[in-house]
Design an enzyme around this catalytic site. Structure first.
Site, PDB file in Angstrom:
ATOM      1  CG  ASP A 165      -2.039   0.770   0.994  1.00 39.31           C
ATOM      2  OD1 ASP A 165      -3.370   0.209   0.586  1.00 39.31           O
ATOM      3  OD2 ASP A 165      -2.122   2.125   1.055  1.00 39.31           O
ATOM      4  CE1 TYR A 222     -12.819   3.046  -9.663  1.00 39.65           C
ATOM      5  CE2 TYR A 222     -14.783   2.423 -10.613  1.00 39.65           C
ATOM      6  CZ  TYR A 222     -13.872   2.227  -9.715  1.00 39.65           C
ATOM      7  OH  TYR A 222     -14.001   0.938  -8.968  1.00 39.65           O
ATOM      8  CE  LYS A 269     -11.008   0.039 -10.823  1.00 40.49           C
ATOM      9  NZ  LYS A 269      -9.879  -0.882 -10.272  1.00 40.49           N
ATOM     10  CB  THR A 291     -13.626   0.398  -0.271  1.00 40.62           C
ATOM     11  OG1 THR A 291     -14.146   1.206  -1.111  1.00 40.62           O
ATOM     12  CG2 THR A 291     -13.912  -0.970  -0.442  1.00 40.62           C
TER      13      THR A 291
END
Length: 298
Positions: free
Chosen positions: A37, A157, A161, A192
């Site tokens: 991360d 995005y 994706k 999340t």
């Protein structure tokens, strides 16, 4: 049943959310876990949580958009656990939002570098290691339902994706003869902190425009949708279920099937129109030209 015990998984974006829960689920099935991360404090908390669960793990602070970080992660993984058997390209950001007229160019570049190139670098670095030992292995790319159809005002995005879905399809064919199974995980909303992904926006991607009311509205709507999503643990269980049944596409939200059905119907209609065309209709009986004269290597 897949035997996960004793094998090693590398999971990006592993400090919280989907990545951390996947680390938990796979670690509890006996896998050695490498979590990576960019957010060092949260990564330390995640490592502590895995330690409390008795999961063999190693934490690596890294930026998935930097290829040298991938090379360092590969070295640390091999030095710590030996062979690599699974890569989960999970790290992602929500950059590049807004209408066509409002372009945060650096936001798009951030989104492309993390969501797309981070996945490319990961596969490029880890696939040779997985091929090398010949044992059953898995390449898993985390996309989104946004990658299965356009989402207005989320251009960066959606584009990245969709690219991850297409790359996974291509890599599945490319690696079909190898020991590596390839899957794309395409969830809808999961609880999340992706709506807060700007907290980790690297300094090299400064905002190229001032935040607009439209962007603020998108951020608020995204937060509401994400916080109402499924628990990461449900996604983790579903991923393992999908791997067990050998799925290329692993979906977590069957209620979204109608959206892909509509897209499939529109594509079928467009092909019917092409078949009826006096301009190109005669091509319908021609063999498909793949561009390759020989089978691809595994």
């Amino acid at each position: 049943m897949i035997e996960f015990a004793g094998k090693t998984a590398v999971i990006t974006g592993g400090a919280d959310g989907i990545g951390l829960d996947l680390a938990r689920a796979l670690g509890q099935r006996g896998m050695n876990i490498v979590i990576t991360d960019i957010e060092a404090p949260q990564l330390a908390k995640a490592a502590s949580a895995l330690n409390d669960l008795g999961i063999q793990h190693h934490a690596v602070e890294m930026d998935v958009a930097v290829r040298s970080d991938w090379e360092r992660t590969a070295r640390e993984t091999v030095d710590t656990f030996g062979d690599v058997h699974m890569l989960i390209n999970n790290a992602g950001v929500s950059g590049g939002v807004g209408s066509i007229e409002n372009l945060d160019e650096e936001g798009w570049r951030w989104c492309i570098d993390v969501n797309l190139m981070g996945t490319v670098y990961g596969a490029n670095t880890m696939v040779p290691l997985m091929k090398g030992h010949g044992e059953p292995s898995w390449l898993i790319n985390v996309a989104s339902m946004a990658g299965m159809g356009g989402v207005p005002l989320a251009g960066g995005y959606t584009a990245t994706k969709a690219a991850v879905v297409a790359m996974t399809e291509a890599w599945s064919e490319e690696l079909a003869a190898s020991n590596i199974k390839v899957s794309v995980l395409a969830p809808a909303y999961v609880k999340t902190r992706i709506y807060l992904s700007h907290r980790n926006r690297q300094a090299r991607y400064p905002m190229s425009i001032a935040p607009t009311p439209e962007m603020m509205m998108i951020a608020k709507s995204s937060a509401t949708a994400v916080t109402g999503g499924i628990e990461p643990s449900m996604l983790s269980d579903r991923l393992i279920e999908g791997l067990e049944s050998g799925q290329l596409y692993i979906f977590t939200h069957p209620n979204y099937k109608s959206a892909t059905d509509d897209r499939s119907a529109a594509i079928a209609s467009a092909f019917e129109d092409a078949c009826a065309s006096p301009i190109v209709g005669a091509l319908k009986n021609d063999p498909i030209n793949t561009g390759f004269s020989e089978d691809l290597p595994g």
